[in-house]
Design an enzyme around this catalytic site. Structure first.
Site, PDB file in Angstrom:
ATOM      1  N   CYS A   1      -1.636   7.250 -40.526  1.00 16.20           N
ATOM      2  CA  CYS A   1      -0.362   6.605 -40.647  1.00 16.20           C
ATOM      3  C   CYS A   1       0.666   7.414 -41.201  1.00 16.20           C
ATOM      4  CB  CYS A   1      -0.521   5.201 -41.607  1.00 16.20           C
ATOM      5  SG  CYS A   1      -0.972   5.318 -43.227  1.00 16.20           S
TER       6      CYS A   1
ATOM      7  N   CYS B   1      -7.802   0.214 -47.130  1.00 17.02           N
ATOM      8  CA  CYS B   1      -7.165   1.726 -46.615  1.00 17.02           C
ATOM      9  C   CYS B   1      -8.250   2.742 -46.892  1.00 17.02           C
ATOM     10  CB  CYS B   1      -6.012   2.183 -47.542  1.00 17.02           C
ATOM     11  SG  CYS B   1      -5.508   3.643 -47.043  1.00 17.02           S
TER      12      CYS B   1
ATOM     13  N   ASN C   1       1.110  -4.325  -6.344  1.00 17.66           N
ATOM     14  CA  ASN C   1      -0.201  -3.502  -5.589  1.00 17.66           C
ATOM     15  C   ASN C   1       0.007  -1.948  -6.365  1.00 17.66           C
ATOM     16  OD1 ASN C   1      -1.499  -1.920  -3.386  1.00 17.66           O
ATOM     17  ND2 ASN C   1      -0.615  -3.387  -2.060  1.00 17.66           N
TER      18      ASN C   1
ATOM     19  N   CYS D   1       0.830  -1.384  -0.031  1.00 21.28           N
ATOM     20  CA  CYS D   1       0.031  -0.091  -0.057  1.00 21.28           C
ATOM     21  C   CYS D   1       1.032   1.374   0.011  1.00 21.28           C
ATOM     22  CB  CYS D   1      -0.758   0.081   1.281  1.00 21.28           C
ATOM     23  SG  CYS D   1      -2.022   1.339   1.296  1.00 21.28           S
TER      24      CYS D   1
END
Length: 477
Positions: free
Chosen positions: A366, A360, A218, A153
């Site tokens: 891209c 496409c 954690n 924690c």
């Protein structure tokens, strides 16, 4: 399923296909590898019963201490991303605010009523031997299956010398684990903090102290955000805030890395319970492929409820059927050896991008990613609409008629932007395929470099001996 018959299990568990999802963790049997982590969803018998009735294989009861703590009001903050709620969650909530007596009584009752489920209990007390001895003795008298020591924690309790204050110091982790093992008669898991440089150092220390297993990760120390109107951090308590624990889908890559590090360390070699970013069955399988035997979930349940276990169970069972696995044991840890140091990767391996013109949509994502952010290896050509439609096969899908006029998707001023890869300069970074919104439009193709496999470490050795020439970097603009 509740032995009293008032539970239900509607998920496909694979049993009709000869698949057995059950696991054994430190000698403790569980009907499936899906457990609830020590957190708000495991704070009471009411919640745990609902979880078991829903189909969860195990739980780790929310962290107990000798005295109930006092929490603040306003405890959670979240990051929403691209329309998705709670991609990451921050909390400043502490351990249980219920009395030890109430918790122990409920744990005993739940374990009695659900004997086939794994029930571990998380513990955290001050760093005194007698304090740990006392709470361990009291807790194991409930009949629970095992203990989990909360050394992770990162907020509230760490400032009091507990939680990650222990988990960040190997000597402390070993010492306190040893104290617990002096009196523990049931398996002991040590929960590790990710807020550390070397997760394996603490894993080794916990094992040296006698830990039977490790759970990780954690939560990650964090400040979630700042309100730009009030200038207060979120979550805020009368205009102020504090660092808290970060969890949720966004932390999965960090968790997977640390799970794989623990699983791949030859000095550790004890069972792992994987935690961090598990929301879908694929996430759980990834944890298990990298070495986890059980998996623990928190944020996804806080977001969607206990019912998500049905998707976890049916999804994993279906995947196992496709892969011809009969039990989780057959795939646990199968990807660990595939994680290597960068210097052990093959420099001769090369992939390049390929764009499928028929898929496409000419959006240009891209291109801009490559041109501005990567390696300037995508060409852009302005093609007249008529020439573009004549060239592609899916012309009907690419054009439409409105008001008597024909329009082409992605066109402007009578032209369509057409993109192609310069494979001579493409370094195979994958970025174009990652940003492309169309599945399967951009793929990465392996090409033969004509060179034998060679790692960076081998390259350095051969280079020093004059047996290879320096590898020249690709051309750049």
């Amino acid at each position: 399923m509740n032995p009293n018959g008032n539970g239900h299990q509607s998920a496909i568990d694979g049993s009709d296909w000869g698949i057995d999802l059950s696991i054994e963790f430190c000698g403790v049997k569980s009907p499936n590898p899906f457990w609830l982590a020590s957190a708000p969803p495991t704070n009471s018998a009411y919640q745990v019963r609902r979880a078991f009735d829903a189909g969860w294989g195990g739980v780790v009861w929310k962290t107990l201490s000798h005295e109930p703590i006092v929490n603040v009001s306003s405890r959670y903050g979240a990051i929403d991303y691209d329309g998705r709620k709670v991609a990451g969650l921050n909390n400043i909530e502490l351990i249980t605010d219920r009395t030890l007596e109430d918790n122990l009584r409920e744990i005993e009752e739940v374990k009695r009523d659900y004997p086939d489920r794994a029930l571990f209990v998380s513990l955290m007390v001050e760093s005194k031997r007698e304090a740990w001895h006392d709470i361990v003795k009291q807790t194991q008298q409930t009949g629970c299956d095992g203990l989990e020591l909360n050394f992770g924690c990162p907020h509230g309790m760490s400032e009091r010398g507990m939680g990650s204050a222990v988990g960040q110091v190997p000597e402390y982790a070993k010492l306190i684990t040893g104290w617990v093992k002096e009196v523990a008669q049931i398996p002991v898991i040590v929960k590790l903090t990710p807020n550390i440089t070397d997760i394996c150092a603490i894993g080794r220390a916990a094992k040296a102290g006698g830990a039977d297993a490790l759970s990780l990760i954690n939560t990650i120390n964090s400040i979630m955000s700042v309100d730009l109107q009030t200038l207060a951090p979120r979550p805020q308590v009368r205009g102020y805030g504090s660092h808290g624990g970060y969890c949720g889908p966004a932390v999965k890559p960090i968790a997977l890395n640390m799970v794989s590090q623990i699983a791949g360390d030859p000095e550790i070699g004890i069972p792992i319970s994987g935690i961090g970013g598990i929301q879908a069955w694929q996430d759980a399988v990834e944890h298990m492929l990298l070495g986890a035997t059980s998996t623990q979930v928190c944020t996804a349940v806080m977001h969607y409820g206990f019912r998500i276990v049905e998707q976890l169970i049916s999804g994993m069972a279906t995947w196992m059927l496709q892969k011809k696995y009969k039990t989780p044991r057959e795939f646990i840890g199968q990807s660990v050896e595939r994680i290597r140091d960068w210097g052990d990767l093959d420099l001769s391996y090369k992939v390049v991008a390929e764009i499928e013109p028929e898929k496409c949509i000419n959006c240009g994502l891209c291109y801009i990613a490559c041109e501005d952010g990567c390696h300037q290896s995508i060409r852009i050509d302005r093609v007249p609409e008529e020439k573009y439609l004549a060239k592609i096969k899916s012309k009907d899908a690419r054009s439409f008629v409105s008001g008597g006029a024909q329009y082409v998707h992605g066109a402007g001023d009578g032209y369509v932007n057409v993109f192609s890869i310069n494979q001579d300069t493409c370094v195979g970074c994958n970025m174009c395929s990652l940003v492309c919104p169309v599945e399967g439009c951009i793929t990465m193709k392996e090409i033969d470099t004509g060179e034998p496999p060679m790692t960076w470490k081998q390259y350095q050795e051969l280079l020093a001996k004059g047996k290879v020439k320096p590898i020249r970097p690709p051309a750049h603009v």
